[in-house]
Design a protein around this motif. Structure first.
Motif: not given
Length: 460
Positions: A122-129, A154-163
């Motif tokens: 049941a672990t959740r992780m908030v992570t930047d990708i 810096a010109g590149k997309p960064v996603t904040r995701a829920l794992f």
């Protein structure tokens, strides 16, 4: 992406976690999230002290001391904060933050040893990708990711995701299976039945039966004895037990579960007992009140229960997203309705938790006794346990001797409980009553210490 950005109001709800007992910050970029999580769930906080190259830090990194100081300043007990600086000190965590760290500014491969030791089902992780980091292939091997937001750095997309971790991490292979453990507990006089999502364990001892409801992930990954909720307490009383286990946050909405209760009822299983009590908290509290219909006349002890997650009946319920797709109609569906079959229903809840209070209002039967525990939160059972009064209250309720007067007399112990004091102090300030806050602060600090109130009194 700025890891320490303010926490969106709905993020904690989107985590789909009923409770959080442990939070871990990888690299120290999620202080705001740590504070929000600690305020809601009063959980332990682990500071994973690892550098961007994946090296464990023998000496505390520069961020550890100010991070800890900020937590302590916010009223979080120093005993609930620990620094993790070697892989051997890792444990299972309910929620992990990996912000502006591995998979964003640093290589994702350095996160793998942490995941291997820290995940349960049941672990959740908030992570930047960061795009092109290769994070998704690695994370998908442990579970699945959902996009929360995207920005450009810096010109590149960064996603904040829920794992969300997958069920393959529910228990380490050398820990033994639940099937083997349960079969051993059942013995010759009991039984064990299981399906893909649920299981029933019956242990026969006496003519009093307690039916409990629990999450298997919690039992197998967070309890040293790997027993269902309440097992040891019930065993000490010499009572029989029927433990219903869910492999995840299912709310027991499974035709197989309904069929088992129907079969037990029709076979006269419950009739062999002089006294039967259905007992559970939160999701388990829902189940206790819902499935008591299989044994009319039995009592119910439900702590912070939901009545249903049917959105047509409780459109205001914003928690428990993972179960929204479940069918809460029909058989054993609406606990507020099916609990009418019970003898007595003891409902313990915090009236100042608006969602819990909303569910409590739906239990309107004459057989319902509502026991209010103000300012102790949704994790009421945990708060009562920390005060040392869960056992006597539960024992009286399961024995059928609990009265409202006895409950409120026992609840007086909250006056010296740090969380309750903190909530009273905050409420006085929030309502513009600094004089009342000072009076309360003086009362508390002349009898002991409460770091949150002490800091608040300085500001006053």
């Amino acid at each position: 992406m700025q890891g320490d950005a303010p926490v969106p109001q709905n993020l904690l709800d989107r985590l789909d976690l009923t409770e959080v007992e442990s939070f871990a910050d990888v690299g120290g970029n999620a202080l705001d999230l740590a504070l929000a999580v600690a305020q809601r769930w009063d959980c332990e906080i682990a500071l994973i002290d690892i550098d961007p190259r994946g090296n464990w830090c023998a000496e505390a990194s520069d961020w550890v001391a100010p991070y800890s100081a900020a937590l302590i300043s916010a009223g979080i007990s120093v005993a609930r904060i620990r620094r993790v600086h070697q892989v051997a000190d890792l444990a299972h965590f309910d929620l992990i933050a990996n912000l502006s760290m591995f998979g964003d500014g640093s290589k994702i491969k350095h996160l793998e040893p942490v995941l291997q030791k820290s995940l349960h089902a049941a672990t959740r992780m908030v992570t930047d990708i960061r795009k092109g980091s290769g994070a998704y292939p690695l994370l998908n091997g442990f579970g699945a990711c959902e996009t929360l937001s995207t920005t450009e750095v810096a010109g590149k997309p960064v996603t904040r995701a829920l794992f969300r971790a997958g069920p393959q991490n529910a228990a380490a292979p050398d820990e033994g299976s639940w099937s083997a453990i349960a079969a051993g507990l059942a013995g010759a006089d009991g039984f064990f039945r299981e399906s893909a999502e649920h299981s029933f364990l019956f242990v026969k001892r006496s003519d009093t039966l307690v039916v409990t409801f629990d999450n298997l992930d919690i039992a197998m990954t967070k309890r040293e004895d790997r027993r269902p909720w309440g097992f040891s307490f019930i065993e000490k009383q010499g009572w029989s037990m029927l433990g219903v286990m869910a492999n995840g946050w299912t709310w027991y909405r499974d035709p197989w579960v309904w069929k088992q209760f129907d079969q037990l009822r029709d076979a006269g299983f419950f009739a062999q007992f002089r006294r039967v009590v259905f007992y559970g908290a939160s999701m388990g509290g829902y189940a206790a009140a819902a499935f008591v219909a299989a044994c009319p006349g039995a009592d119910v002890v439900a702590i912070s229960p939901q009545s249903t997650l049917d959105k047509t009946l409780v459109p205001w319920e914003t928690r428990y997203h993972t179960a929204w797709g479940r069918d809460f109609s029909g058989h054993y569906g609406d606990a507020a309705h099916t609990s009418a079959a019970a003898g007595r229903v003891f409902l313990l809840y915090d009236p100042y938790e608006p969602l819990d209070s909303g569910h409590a209002k739906r239990f309107a039967g004459a057989n319902v006794t509502k026991l209010r525990a103000p300012l102790l939160g949704h994790r009421l059972g945990s708060s009562l346990q920390q005060m040392g009064i869960l056992a006597p209250i539960t024992l009286a309720a399961l024995n059928g001797t609990l009265t409202e007067a006895e409950f409120y007399r026992t609840l007086r112990a909250r006056k010296t409980f740090a969380r309750y004091q903190r909530e009273l102090f905050k409420r006085a300030l929030d309502r513009g009553r600094p004089g009342l806050a000072r009076k309360l602060g003086r009362w508390v600090l002349t009898r002991g210490d409460n770091r949150y109130i002490r800091q608040g009194m300085l500001s006053l």
